[in-house]
Scaffold this motif. Sequence first.
Motif, PDB file in Angstrom:
ATOM      1  N   ARG A  28       5.832 -10.150  -8.472  1.00  0.00           N
ATOM      2  CA  ARG A  28       5.921 -10.569  -7.074  1.00  0.00           C
ATOM      3  C   ARG A  28       5.780  -9.360  -6.141  1.00  0.00           C
ATOM      4  O   ARG A  28       5.174  -9.446  -5.085  1.00  0.00           O
ATOM      5  CB  ARG A  28       7.254 -11.283  -6.873  1.00  0.00           C
ATOM      6  N   HIS A  29       6.331  -8.224  -6.558  1.00  0.00           N
ATOM      7  CA  HIS A  29       6.226  -7.002  -5.755  1.00  0.00           C
ATOM      8  C   HIS A  29       4.756  -6.613  -5.570  1.00  0.00           C
ATOM      9  O   HIS A  29       4.332  -6.257  -4.463  1.00  0.00           O
ATOM     10  CB  HIS A  29       7.005  -5.857  -6.423  1.00  0.00           C
ATOM     11  N   TYR A  31       2.152  -8.610  -5.777  1.00  0.00           N
ATOM     12  CA  TYR A  31       1.524  -9.621  -4.912  1.00  0.00           C
ATOM     13  C   TYR A  31       1.792  -9.300  -3.448  1.00  0.00           C
ATOM     14  O   TYR A  31       0.883  -9.301  -2.615  1.00  0.00           O
ATOM     15  CB  TYR A  31       2.045 -11.020  -5.261  1.00  0.00           C
ATOM     16  N   GLU A  32       3.045  -9.010  -3.134  1.00  0.00           N
ATOM     17  CA  GLU A  32       3.410  -8.722  -1.749  1.00  0.00           C
ATOM     18  C   GLU A  32       2.731  -7.444  -1.256  1.00  0.00           C
ATOM     19  O   GLU A  32       2.299  -7.370  -0.104  1.00  0.00           O
ATOM     20  CB  GLU A  32       4.925  -8.622  -1.617  1.00  0.00           C
ATOM     21  N   ARG A  33       2.606  -6.474  -2.117  1.00  0.00           N
ATOM     22  CA  ARG A  33       1.956  -5.214  -1.751  1.00  0.00           C
ATOM     23  C   ARG A  33       0.464  -5.427  -1.482  1.00  0.00           C
ATOM     24  O   ARG A  33      -0.096  -4.882  -0.538  1.00  0.00           O
ATOM     25  CB  ARG A  33       2.147  -4.190  -2.870  1.00  0.00           C
ATOM     26  N   SER A  35      -1.157  -8.543  -0.922  1.00  0.00           N
ATOM     27  CA  SER A  35      -1.484  -9.638  -0.005  1.00  0.00           C
ATOM     28  C   SER A  35      -0.765  -9.567   1.327  1.00  0.00           C
ATOM     29  O   SER A  35      -1.183 -10.192   2.288  1.00  0.00           O
ATOM     30  CB  SER A  35      -1.143 -10.987  -0.646  1.00  0.00           C
ATOM     31  N   LEU A  37       2.965  -9.959   3.673  1.00  0.00           N
ATOM     32  CA  LEU A  37       4.050 -10.936   3.795  1.00  0.00           C
ATOM     33  C   LEU A  37       3.924 -11.800   5.043  1.00  0.00           C
ATOM     34  O   LEU A  37       4.849 -12.538   5.361  1.00  0.00           O
ATOM     35  CB  LEU A  37       5.411 -10.203   3.828  1.00  0.00           C
ATOM     36  N   ALA A  41      -0.702 -14.745   4.302  1.00  0.00           N
ATOM     37  CA  ALA A  41      -0.738 -14.190   2.941  1.00  0.00           C
ATOM     38  C   ALA A  41      -1.070 -15.244   1.888  1.00  0.00           C
ATOM     39  O   ALA A  41      -1.874 -15.000   0.988  1.00  0.00           O
ATOM     40  CB  ALA A  41       0.579 -13.502   2.612  1.00  0.00           C
TER      41      ALA A  41
END
Length: 78
Positions: A28-29, A31-33, A35, A37, A41
Amino acid sequence: MKRREFTLPELQERLDELGDGAILQIGRHDYERLSGLDDAALGRLRNFARGHQCVASFADSAVMFRKRITLATEGPIR
């Protein structure tokens, strides 16, 4: 030891190499980095996955990309 964070081009390459029905999971980290937040996103992720013939789904701590299965047909389906 902290692992090296992969880049967007590396993710694209790994998705393109997946076989039909195969799954690639990212944290998840990551993905957030990759795409962001913000409100857009999720749309970016869906378009990105679709562009690589994948479907993205979320788990608690990961995002999974499943490669779509292509059907090989020799003619029209009757």
